[in-house]
Design a protein around this motif. Structure first.
Motif, PDB file in Angstrom:
ATOM      1  N   PRO A   4       0.824  -1.214   0.000  1.00  0.00           N
ATOM      2  CA  PRO A   4       0.000   0.000   0.000  1.00  0.00           C
ATOM      3  C   PRO A   4       0.856   1.261   0.000  1.00  0.00           C
ATOM      4  O   PRO A   4       2.041   1.214   0.373  1.00  0.00           O
ATOM      5  CB  PRO A   4      -0.784  -0.108   1.315  1.00  0.00           C
ATOM      6  CG  PRO A   4       0.083  -0.938   2.205  1.00  0.00           C
ATOM      7  CD  PRO A   4       0.881  -1.859   1.317  1.00  0.00           C
ATOM      8  N   LEU A   5       0.259   2.365  -0.390  1.00  0.00           N
ATOM      9  CA  LEU A   5       0.975   3.644  -0.380  1.00  0.00           C
ATOM     10  C   LEU A   5       1.350   4.016   1.047  1.00  0.00           C
ATOM     11  O   LEU A   5       2.433   4.519   1.327  1.00  0.00           O
ATOM     12  CB  LEU A   5       0.073   4.724  -1.001  1.00  0.00           C
ATOM     13  CG  LEU A   5       0.688   6.084  -1.240  1.00  0.00           C
ATOM     14  CD1 LEU A   5       1.872   6.006  -2.204  1.00  0.00           C
ATOM     15  CD2 LEU A   5      -0.355   7.050  -1.779  1.00  0.00           C
ATOM     16  N   THR A   6       0.422   3.753   1.957  1.00  0.00           N
ATOM     17  CA  THR A   6       0.683   4.010   3.374  1.00  0.00           C
ATOM     18  C   THR A   6      -0.157   3.032   4.193  1.00  0.00           C
ATOM     19  O   THR A   6      -1.189   2.551   3.705  1.00  0.00           O
ATOM     20  CB  THR A   6       0.380   5.486   3.735  1.00  0.00           C
ATOM     21  OG1 THR A   6       0.713   5.694   5.096  1.00  0.00           O
ATOM     22  CG2 THR A   6      -1.063   5.847   3.515  1.00  0.00           C
ATOM     23  N   ASP A   7       0.269   2.729   5.413  1.00  0.00           N
ATOM     24  CA  ASP A   7      -0.417   1.694   6.183  1.00  0.00           C
ATOM     25  C   ASP A   7      -0.127   1.895   7.673  1.00  0.00           C
ATOM     26  O   ASP A   7       1.034   1.862   8.089  1.00  0.00           O
ATOM     27  CB  ASP A   7       0.113   0.323   5.723  1.00  0.00           C
ATOM     28  CG  ASP A   7      -0.615  -0.829   6.393  1.00  0.00           C
ATOM     29  OD1 ASP A   7      -1.570  -0.578   7.145  1.00  0.00           O
ATOM     30  OD2 ASP A   7      -0.212  -1.981   6.154  1.00  0.00           O
ATOM     31  N   LEU A   8      -1.182   2.107   8.432  1.00  0.00           N
ATOM     32  CA  LEU A   8      -1.013   2.343   9.875  1.00  0.00           C
ATOM     33  C   LEU A   8      -1.241   1.077  10.699  1.00  0.00           C
ATOM     34  O   LEU A   8      -1.135   1.120  11.931  1.00  0.00           O
ATOM     35  CB  LEU A   8      -2.023   3.401  10.342  1.00  0.00           C
ATOM     36  CG  LEU A   8      -1.725   4.856   9.997  1.00  0.00           C
ATOM     37  CD1 LEU A   8      -2.935   5.724  10.307  1.00  0.00           C
ATOM     38  CD2 LEU A   8      -0.501   5.345  10.767  1.00  0.00           C
ATOM     39  N   SER A   9      -1.586  -0.039  10.058  1.00  0.00           N
ATOM     40  CA  SER A   9      -2.070  -1.183  10.844  1.00  0.00           C
ATOM     41  C   SER A   9      -1.016  -1.713  11.820  1.00  0.00           C
ATOM     42  O   SER A   9      -1.328  -2.001  12.971  1.00  0.00           O
ATOM     43  CB  SER A   9      -2.588  -2.288   9.919  1.00  0.00           C
ATOM     44  OG  SER A   9      -1.581  -2.654   9.023  1.00  0.00           O
ATOM     45  N   GLU A  10       0.233  -1.792  11.390  1.00  0.00           N
ATOM     46  CA  GLU A  10       1.277  -2.325  12.280  1.00  0.00           C
ATOM     47  C   GLU A  10       1.521  -1.362  13.453  1.00  0.00           C
ATOM     48  O   GLU A  10       1.656  -1.777  14.600  1.00  0.00           O
ATOM     49  CB  GLU A  10       2.560  -2.546  11.465  1.00  0.00           C
ATOM     50  CG  GLU A  10       3.660  -3.263  12.206  1.00  0.00           C
ATOM     51  CD  GLU A  10       3.221  -4.594  12.839  1.00  0.00           C
ATOM     52  OE1 GLU A  10       2.406  -5.307  12.229  1.00  0.00           O
ATOM     53  OE2 GLU A  10       3.693  -4.907  13.956  1.00  0.00           O
TER      54      GLU A  10
END
Ligand SMILES: Cc1ncc(COP(=O)(O)O)c(C=O)c1O
Length: 370
Positions: A4-10
């Motif tokens: 993904p372009l950006t990902d906050l899940s982690e």
């Protein structure tokens, strides 16, 4: 592997126990509008950014709007801004009763060219809006010197630049006011909308606190009708958990950027500009693809499930909303060209080397088949 372009899940998985506690504490406290949690975050943020005051507001857009209202613009007053930025900038000047005046960018940094700013100054100019695009600070010494010579204010739009530094000073601590966005794609991301205005000026801080609540002053008096721009205590409490990690997150982004630069070196793309004394925070990692290659590369990355996006495909001076200002295509060539050539690719704090390799391989594959 899709990237993904950006990902906050982690990030959220790691911080979840603290975020959950913070959320529950606010809900149980019953302090749901402004109050302790907003004030605590404001103090933390001001200390981090090296300014006297931080005023928490509802978004980056509302932050820049509040800063423009605080200037008390009169009809005809002009604010100089880059045409190569998001919509909220020129829009806030217009909404505050002023007129945006667009000055071209430097092609390598994508930021305002101080010579173009100087050339755009008239006897109606009141301020310069310095947008630190993608997380790279503008040439602040030059802009501040121009501003001082002409008696202008400088407002930094540091929406993408938390954690960036300019000659050792935090982005957002150099101008008369500065704005931050905590939109979820930003390095310091709220769980929704939030923003802040920074300033060292006591009177301006007081004025901004009034502007965030309809312009109310003591005795139920309103002099500057504004709006409801309050930061939510829930967002403030979550941001208080995250702020202590920002330096480490920016360092990680800078390490990733350095690795991208090395890996992209043999390819026909231009990587972001950087310098020792102007520390890029890499909120976005943006390539320039010349010779009409941007769109085919985009399609190739889309087909491989690699996140990518054009920030921004149309310069503000060519938006229909500003046609009344009379700018024509060709008048701000560097901004116009940037709109045709930039492409942001995945960059987020928790991105792994394997994900980064996937992105680089996809770009490499495109050029191999070109
Ligand atoms: C893509 C984008 N959207 C919006 C904003 C404005 O901030 P906010 O979304 O917090 O209003 C910015 C500011 O940098 C931006 O780059």
């Amino acid at each position: 592997m899709a990237v993904p372009l950006t990902d906050l899940s982690e990030q959220h998985r790691t911080l979840l126990p603290e975020l959950r506690d913070a959320f529950c504490e606010v809900v149980e406290s019953g302090r749901l509008i402004l109050g302790h949690y907003v004030e605590r975050f404001e103090a933390q943020l001001a200390a981090y950014c090296g300014v006297k005051h931080a005023v928490g507001v509802s978004s980056g857009t509302d932050a820049i709007k509040a800063s423009m209202l605080a200037l008390d613009l009169q009809p005809g007053d002009e604010v100089i801004v880059s045409p190569f930025t998001y919509l909220h900038t020129a829009e806030s000047i217009l909404r505050a009763g002023g007129t945006p005046v667009f000055a071209d960018i430097r092609p390598r940094t994508f930021n305002l060219d101080p010579d173009a700013v100087e050339a755009a100054i008239t006897d109606k100019t009141r301020a310069i809006m310095a947008v630190h695009l993608y997380g790279l600070p503008c040439e602040m010494f030059a802009l501040l010197e121009i501003a001082e010579r002409h008696g202008l204010k400088v407002i930094e739009d540091a929406d993408m630049a938390i954690g960036a530094t300019y000659h050792g000073r935090q982005a957002g601590s150099l101008g008369h006011m500065a704005t931050l966005s905590f939109y979820p794609t930003k390095t310091l991301a709220a769980a929704g909308d939030a923003g802040a205005v920074l300033t060292d000026d006591d009177a301006l801080a007081q004025r901004l606190r009034s502007i965030r609540v309809h312009g109310l002053e003591s005795g139920f008096v309103v002099r500057t009708p504004s709006g409801a721009f309050r930061m939510d205590p829930l967002q403030a409490a979550l941001l208080s958990v995250k702020l202590p990690h920002v330096d480490q997150w920016v360092k990680r982004r800078r390490d990733l950027a350095k690795r991208y630069q090395q890996l992209f070196e043999p390819l026909a793309v231009t990587t972001p500009d950087s310098a020792d004394d102007i520390r890029h925070a890499y909120n976005l990692y943006t390539l320039r693809v010349r010779g009409g290659g941007r769109e085919p590369l985009r399609h190739h990355l889309d087909a491989m499930d690699i996140g990518n996006r054009v920030y921004y495909p149309r310069p503000l001076h060519l938006q229909p909303a500003y046609s009344h200002l009379g700018y024509e295509r060709g008048t701000l060539p560097h901004a116009e060209r940037a709109c045709d050539e930039v492409l942001s690719i995945p960059m987020f704090t928790e991105m792994t080397k394997a994900q980064q390799d996937e992105v680089v391989n996809a770009v490499r594959e495109y050029f191999a088949g070109d």
